[in-house]
Design a protein around this motif. Structure first.
Motif, PDB file in Angstrom:
ATOM      1  N   HIS A   7       0.768  -1.127  -0.063  1.00  0.00           N
ATOM      2  CA  HIS A   7       0.016   0.115   0.052  1.00  0.00           C
ATOM      3  C   HIS A   7       0.827   1.210  -0.075  1.00  0.00           C
ATOM      4  N   GLU A   9       2.435   4.838  -1.179  1.00  0.00           N
ATOM      5  CA  GLU A   9       1.831   5.818  -2.197  1.00  0.00           C
ATOM      6  C   GLU A   9       2.796   6.444  -2.743  1.00  0.00           C
ATOM      7  N   ASN A  29       0.690  -1.685  -5.167  1.00  0.00           N
ATOM      8  CA  ASN A  29       0.552  -0.639  -4.436  1.00  0.00           C
ATOM      9  C   ASN A  29      -0.320   0.430  -4.902  1.00  0.00           C
ATOM     10  N   VAL A  30      -0.087   1.468  -4.404  1.00  0.00           N
ATOM     11  CA  VAL A  30      -1.060   3.018  -4.864  1.00  0.00           C
ATOM     12  C   VAL A  30      -0.224   3.954  -5.231  1.00  0.00           C
ATOM     13  N   ASN A  52      -0.652  -0.241  -9.888  1.00  0.00           N
ATOM     14  CA  ASN A  52      -0.796   0.777  -9.407  1.00  0.00           C
ATOM     15  C   ASN A  52      -1.822   1.926  -9.554  1.00  0.00           C
TER      16      ASN A  52
END
Length: 237
Positions: A7, A9, A29-30, A52
């Motif tokens: 996760h 960013e 992930n983000v 992503n």
């Protein structure tokens, strides 16, 4: 370095200090962007930022890795980013090695090659005049017609009337041509429209307004139907 499924960013700029890094996996992930300092990883062989929230890769920075005397970058995985514009989704879906070849081509100047063929998608409700408009574009003076290129229709019969997707060519100029896709507006095709709408295309939205003979204005039901139709197509796009 495996940072997947965390996760994350954003990747810190301090990543530039990992000078000997060969594999960076930041998939699932983000991430919304890849730091420009990626250009400092001279020995990077594999970059994985698939799945992503990226809209583009730092192309100019990744290209610099191919400017080295012995470039190492072999694969750039970036599939699974729904909003990705650069590199094009069609390139990303073919895998990391193809993306790396794309970047290498950009570094070599291949990115300056013009594209002389575009996709033109004509949308609108049934009997709105789409086919008539396309025929007007592909007039008798059009080179595509002079060569005898006619539309190819994939169709079904609805209430005794043949309806279908029509593909044709339009060449308004010797250096420019369009692949025309006429998407039928008949209701049985509604669920399939999303399969033919693409990001990199020119769209023409056609509709017909029929005035009443008595008042010269549209009745309320037709205005509501027009609004519904417009909203439906805009939502699809």
């Amino acid at each position: 370095l495996d940072l997947s499924f965390n996760h994350i960013e954003s990747l810190p700029n301090q990543i530039e200090h990992l000078e000997g890094l060969e594999v960076l996996n930041a998939s699932y992930n983000v991430l919304e962007h890849v730091p420009t300092h990626i250009r400092c990883l001279e020995f990077l062989k594999v970059l994985d930022v698939s799945y992503n929230r990226l809209t583009e890769l730092p192309i100019s920075d990744l290209v610099q890795l191919f400017g080295k005397e012995n470039p190492c970058l072999e694969s750039v995985e970036c599939v699974g980013n729904p909003g990705l514009l650069r590199p094009p989704a069609e390139i990303a879906e073919q895998g990391g090695h193809v993306v790396a070849c794309y970047l290498k081509g950009v570094a070599g100047g291949d990115n300056d090659m013009p594209n002389h063929e575009l996709v033109l998608v004509v949308i609108g409700e049934d009997k709105a005049g789409k086919s008539s408009m396309i025929k007007a574009l592909r007039s008798a003076d059009n080179t595509a017609l002079r060569k005898g290129q006619r539309g190819r229709r994939k169709s079904v019969v609805v209430r005794g009337v043949e309806q279908g997707f029509e593909f044709s060519m339009w060449s308004p100029d010797d250096d420019l041509s369009f692949q025309i896709l006429d998407i039928p507006g008949v209701y049985v095709y509604n669920t399939t429209h999303i399969l033919f709408l693409m990001r990199r295309a020119v769209y023409i939205f056609v509709w017909s307004i029929r005035d009443t003979e008595e008042t010269g204005v549209l009745p309320e039901w037709e205005i509501l139907e027009l609004e519904r139709m417009v909203h439906s197509w805009i939502d699809s796009l």
